[in-house]
Design a protein around this motif. Structure first.
Motif, mmCIF file in Angstrom:
data_model
loop_
_atom_site.group_PDB
_atom_site.id
_atom_site.type_symbol
_atom_site.label_atom_id
_atom_site.label_comp_id
_atom_site.label_asym_id
_atom_site.label_seq_id
_atom_site.Cartn_x
_atom_site.Cartn_y
_atom_site.Cartn_z
ATOM 1 N N PRO A 536 0.830 -1.217 0.000
ATOM 2 C CA PRO A 536 0.000 0.000 0.000
ATOM 3 C C PRO A 536 0.864 1.268 0.000
ATOM 4 C CG PRO A 536 0.036 -0.975 2.190
ATOM 5 C CD PRO A 536 0.784 -1.917 1.299
ATOM 6 N N VAL A 537 1.492 1.525 -1.142
ATOM 7 C CA VAL A 537 2.301 2.736 -1.339
ATOM 8 C C VAL A 537 1.594 3.581 -2.398
ATOM 9 C CG1 VAL A 537 4.519 3.675 -2.052
ATOM 10 C CG2 VAL A 537 4.423 1.543 -0.739
ATOM 11 N N GLN A 538 1.144 4.760 -2.006
ATOM 12 C CA GLN A 538 0.349 5.591 -2.904
ATOM 13 C C GLN A 538 1.226 6.616 -3.615
ATOM 14 O OE1 GLN A 538 -3.640 7.067 -1.841
ATOM 15 N NE2 GLN A 538 -2.801 9.127 -2.102
ATOM 16 N N ILE A 571 4.524 15.985 -6.878
ATOM 17 C CA ILE A 571 4.525 14.528 -6.903
ATOM 18 C C ILE A 571 4.779 14.050 -5.481
ATOM 19 C CG2 ILE A 571 6.997 14.445 -7.495
ATOM 20 C CD1 ILE A 571 6.332 11.853 -9.076
ATOM 21 N N GLY A 572 4.063 13.010 -5.080
ATOM 22 C CA GLY A 572 4.181 12.559 -3.702
ATOM 23 C C GLY A 572 4.065 11.060 -3.550
ATOM 24 N N ILE A 573 4.610 10.572 -2.435
ATOM 25 C CA ILE A 573 4.555 9.160 -2.074
ATOM 26 C C ILE A 573 4.018 9.057 -0.651
ATOM 27 C CG2 ILE A 573 5.909 7.120 -1.494
ATOM 28 C CD1 ILE A 573 5.723 7.321 -4.395
ATOM 29 N N SER A 589 6.183 14.643 -0.234
ATOM 30 C CA SER A 589 5.947 15.174 -1.571
ATOM 31 C C SER A 589 6.876 16.345 -1.841
ATOM 32 C CB SER A 589 4.493 15.609 -1.743
ATOM 33 O OG SER A 589 4.206 16.733 -0.923
ATOM 34 N N ILE A 590 7.104 16.569 -3.115
ATOM 35 C CA ILE A 590 7.868 17.721 -3.572
ATOM 36 C C ILE A 590 7.003 18.482 -4.561
ATOM 37 C CG2 ILE A 590 9.897 18.488 -4.870
ATOM 38 C CD1 ILE A 590 11.387 16.089 -3.811
#
Length: 861
Positions: A536-538, A571-573, A589-590
């Protein structure tokens, strides 16, 4: 009126009784006549030569014969089982009001039968009297009284009983319903039709004037009345529960009444009688006779049969001390609390460790001297393992999206907590109706220690469309938004997958366009909740662009040569953690935003031509363990803390910000040349934004009673600067007040809801750098159906915004309260309205703000 209803009822019963006697008489007469005229031997076997269908019926003879299972050429016994079965089969069809089978004649070994039928009449028209017109269609639908329905005695009876009971449940204890039918002349195809008249006399709504008790000496009347949750006597100050009499609720409350005694040690208490006293047509009194018995205390409690857990472990869950007052209700809950699936009780202790087949029974071994000694007898059985795990009902969502959320796998040990957690995870997806998620346990095999489970889901619409228009900001504002919350990007170029869009992979894709003559906003976002499909990595991405124009007072239109553009990409994780528990999520996120100003001179920015860049890193830690339904949570909490920060440019860009600050302070903003220089200095200060931002938000949901839920929350935000000479940036600020909705994010601002005040009215013109807010909502659902979820709420809020930390006072708050309504429809998202009242004055004013109406569209739940 009551006399008229009783006469109609008596006439109807008399007609039914006479009709029944005539039917029996005709049947006996027909049998005798047939027997006299036919020369046959009873019990003899014949070959069925012919079957005729006669009477008043519209059914094809061959269809009737086929349905009766009588076959030409077969051997039958007269009278015999085949003919009895044929009659029963025809009656079971519920198509005929009369069925007679005659032996027409015999010819040697051959028999000729005749089936005489009369079709049930069809319903032509229904007339309902005694209720408002708006209620009639609902009653017709609820009782299936549509035109063409076959009118049976059962239909008449069930309609009468249903309507009477419906109004009795609403407090009309004396409600009566009379249903009569009138035969019409047959039409060209000789169909029998009837008109139906339903006469309803609701009578007066009956209130409970008084609830009295006899025989209670140890427990007061007040306490006993309080234990009856749904049956209350008249009280002017009661709002939530009315004093109407509903038989089913009353019977449940009698059980609750005895439970109150058991909670206080009177285990032998019982109701020896209860009665209703009719005072008049509008009020009744309830009289309950009690026998209390003696008060008991707990003695020694032993556990028998436990090998998995020690006595000490079980006593720590039971929490009942020797010598304490006997409480049968609490004992039952500590062993198995059926009201809470995740309760801390002994049954769940065993089931959370695989012992699905365990049984736990408390047995009294002694009650001498009113001291109850007990044995809790435990049969642990084998640990259970899941054999087959399946999901049904997911017609749109792909199997892998559902199965990756399951905490129960084939071959793993059964744990009740894993089943409960699975239901929560499936509900939180938002693809299924959370109220209808059902875990079906089946194929229990105590010998092998296995069990199967099937998760039954009901799909609901998860995509939303936002299409709205309104007037604001000096012109018409149009909005088009599309949100696909169960998207499948892999099928983007598969024509067959468009139904109407590719869906089923659990991805989110959103497009939003908003425009007026003064601004334009375009945004696109996409997220994949399981990057790579194994964990579960979004992954989240977004792109946005905003154009803002200044107002030209001469043309009273937007000046396209004076604009402020913002372009952003992020963009983010986000990764679900395993410690401290797996409700935690760590997100990073960056993002970068480019602010471009052309001839855009306002009070917010001191430079009208130039640019700023915002390169920032955001890290957040959140924990979400809300109960199953994300739209209407009834328990759990949601907590998040985030930090957003830029690079400390002032450490390595060799700019003398102290000198710039001193120079700026010495300049005169009323002088044109000095104002130009101020703009140049601010352009240099803010060409790359330097800041850090901390936010904290938490919400807690607690069920008070039934589905009445209280939501409490707090928020805090702070925007700071690394270098005080460079100062706090004019972007990323907090604007407090109103509905919490913003038409556009001109400068990265955050809009904070505080109802009862105008939008963004509780912050200064440039926005605050620090704020805090406290809120509380009381919620109760009207309906939680799949097509629409509706709930009402009452709220109280308080918050404040400050320009700098020196002025911060967490208790100097703007307060408000009010009521509201929320409607969630899958296709349109959340809609709502709030009526708020601000108890404090706006900044710079002296009178309290007063009433405000807020419309909510698409806001968070």
């Amino acid at each position: 009126m009551e006399k008229q209803v009783n006469n109609l009822a008596n006439n109807l019963l008399l007609k039914t009784y006479i009709k029944s006697l005539l039917t029996v008489f005709i049947f006996i007469t027909s049998f005798v006549v047939t027997a006299q005229k036919s020369d046959f031997n009873q019990g003899k076997k014949y070959i069925l030569e012919e079957v005729k269908v006669t009477g008043n019926t519209n059914f094809n003879p061959s269809t009737v014969i086929s349905f009766s299972r009588l076959k030409i050429g077969e051997e039958i016994v007269i009278p015999g089982e085949q003919i009895s079965n044929a009659i029963k089969k025809l009656w079971d069809s519920n198509l005929f009001s009369s069925i007679d089978v005659y032996l027409a004649k015999t010819d040697g070994e051959k028999a000729y039968l005749e089936i005489n039928l009369v079709d049930l009449p069809e319903l032509n028209k229904v007339t309902i009297k005694g209720v408002k017109k708006g209620k009639i269609d609902g009653l017709i639908t609820e009782n299936d009284l549509s035109k063409g329905t076959k009118v049976t005695e059962n239909l008449v009876t069930t309609t009468r009983n249903y309507i009477s009971n419906k109004y009795k449940k609403q407090g009309f204890l004396n409600a009566k319903t009379v249903v009569t039918t009138k035969e019409l002349s047959t039409d060209s195809i000789e169909k029998a039709r009837v008109d139906m008249l339903v006469f309803i006399d609701k009578g007066q709504k009956v209130k409970i004037a008084n609830i009295s008790f006899n025989g209670n000496e140890k427990v007061s009347d007040k306490k006993l009345r309080k234990s009856m949750k749904n049956t209350k006597q008249k009280n002017l100050f009661r709002i939530l529960k009315r004093s109407k009499y509903i038989k089913e609720d009353y019977k449940e409350d009698l059980v609750s009444l005895i439970d109150t005694y058991k909670e206080n040690g009177y285990r032998d208490a019982r109701i020896i009688g209860d009665s209703i006293v009719y005072k008049n047509d509008k009020t009744i009194s309830l009289l309950i006779d009690l026998e209390e018995g003696e008060q008991y205390k707990f003695g020694k409690i032993k556990f028998v049969g436990n090998a998995v857990f020690t006595d000490q472990q079980l006593h720590s869950i039971l929490k009942i001390q020797e010598g304490s007052t006997y409480n049968g209700v609490e004992l039952r809950k500590r062993i198995a609390d059926e009201s809470k699936p995740d309760a801390v009780d002994i049954t769940n202790l065993y089931q959370d460790n695989g012992y699905l087949f365990s049984t736990i029974n408390p047995v009294e071994t002694s009650a001498e001297g009113n001291i109850i000694d007990m044995e809790i007898r435990i049969s642990e059985g084998k640990p259970a393992y899941f054999n087959n795990v399946s999901v049904s009902g997911n017609d749109k969502t792909n199997d892998h999206v559902v199965y990756r959320e399951l905490r129960t796998k084939p071959g793993t040990l059964y744990r009740k907590s894993d089943v409960i957690r699975t239901i929560r995870e499936l509900g939180q997806l938002g693809f299924f109706d959370a109220q209808q998620l059902t875990p079906n346990m089946k194929n229990f095999n105590t010998q092998d220690g296995t069990v199967d489970i099937d998760y039954e889901v009901v799909e609901r619409g998860s995509s939303q469309i936002e299409l709205q228009g309104g007037y604001g900001g000096g012109g018409f504002i149009g909005t088009l938004g599309l949100s696909f919350n169960n998207f499948a990007i892999k099928d983007l170029f598969n024509k067959e997958a468009y139904k109407p869009i590719p869906s089923g992979d659990g991805q989110s894709l959103a497009l939003r366009l908003q425009a007026s003559q003064f601004f334009q906003t375009y945004s696109f976002s996409f997220s994949e909740p399981w990057l790579g499909g194994k964990r579960p990595v979004q992954l989240s991405t977004s792109i946005s662009h905003t154009r803002q124009f200044l107002f030209d007072p001469q043309t009273r239109r937007a000046d396209k040569d004076r604009r402020f553009n913002i372009t952003g990409v992020s963009i983010g994780i986000a990764k679900r953690l395993k410690v401290p528990d797996d409700y935690f999520t760590l997100s990073q996120s960056i993002g970068i935003q480019h602010y471009n100003l052309k001839n855009y001179n306002t009070g917010l920015f001191t430079f009208g031509d130039g640019y700023s860049n915002n390169l920032s890193y955001t890290i957040g830690l959140s924990r979400n363990n809300l109960s199953v339904d994300p739209i209407y949570p009834t328990g759990g909490s949601s907590f998040a803390i985030t930090g957003k920060l830029s690079l400390p440019y002032s450490l390595f860009n060799n700019v003398d910000y102290e000198g710039l600050k001193n120079e700026r302070d010495a300049l005169d903003p009323t002088n044109a040349d000095d104002l130009t220089r101020i703009g140049e200095i601010d352009q240099e200060r803010f060409n790359w934004l330097e800041f850090y931002k901390v936010k904290l938000k938490g919400d807690w949901y607690t069920r008070i009673w039934d589905k009445l839920v209280i939501k409490s929350g707090l928020e805090f935000g702070f925007l700071g600067a690394y270098n005080q000479d460079r100062g706090v940036i004019p972007f990323e600020r907090f604007f407090l007040g109103g509905d919490g909705l913003g038409n556009f994010a001109l400068d990265g601002r955050e809009i904070i809801q505080l109802r009862g005040y105008p939008n963004q009215a509780l912050s200064s013109q440039d926005g605050g750098s620090i704020y805090n807010k406290f809120s509380m909502e009381l919620r109760y659902p009207i309906t939680l159906g799949a097509q629409a979820k509706i709930y009402g709420l009452a709220f109280a809020e308080a918050g404040a915004s400050f320009d700098n930390f020196r002025d911060y006072d967490p208790f100097n708050l703007n307060r408000s309260a009010g009521v509201g309504l929320r409607i969630f429809m899958p296709a349109f998202g959340l809609l709502g309205i709030d009526f708020g009242y601000g108890f404090d004055a706006l900044p710079g004013q002296t009178q309290r703000n007063g009433q405000e109406i807020h419309f909510i569209i698409g806001q968070q739940f």
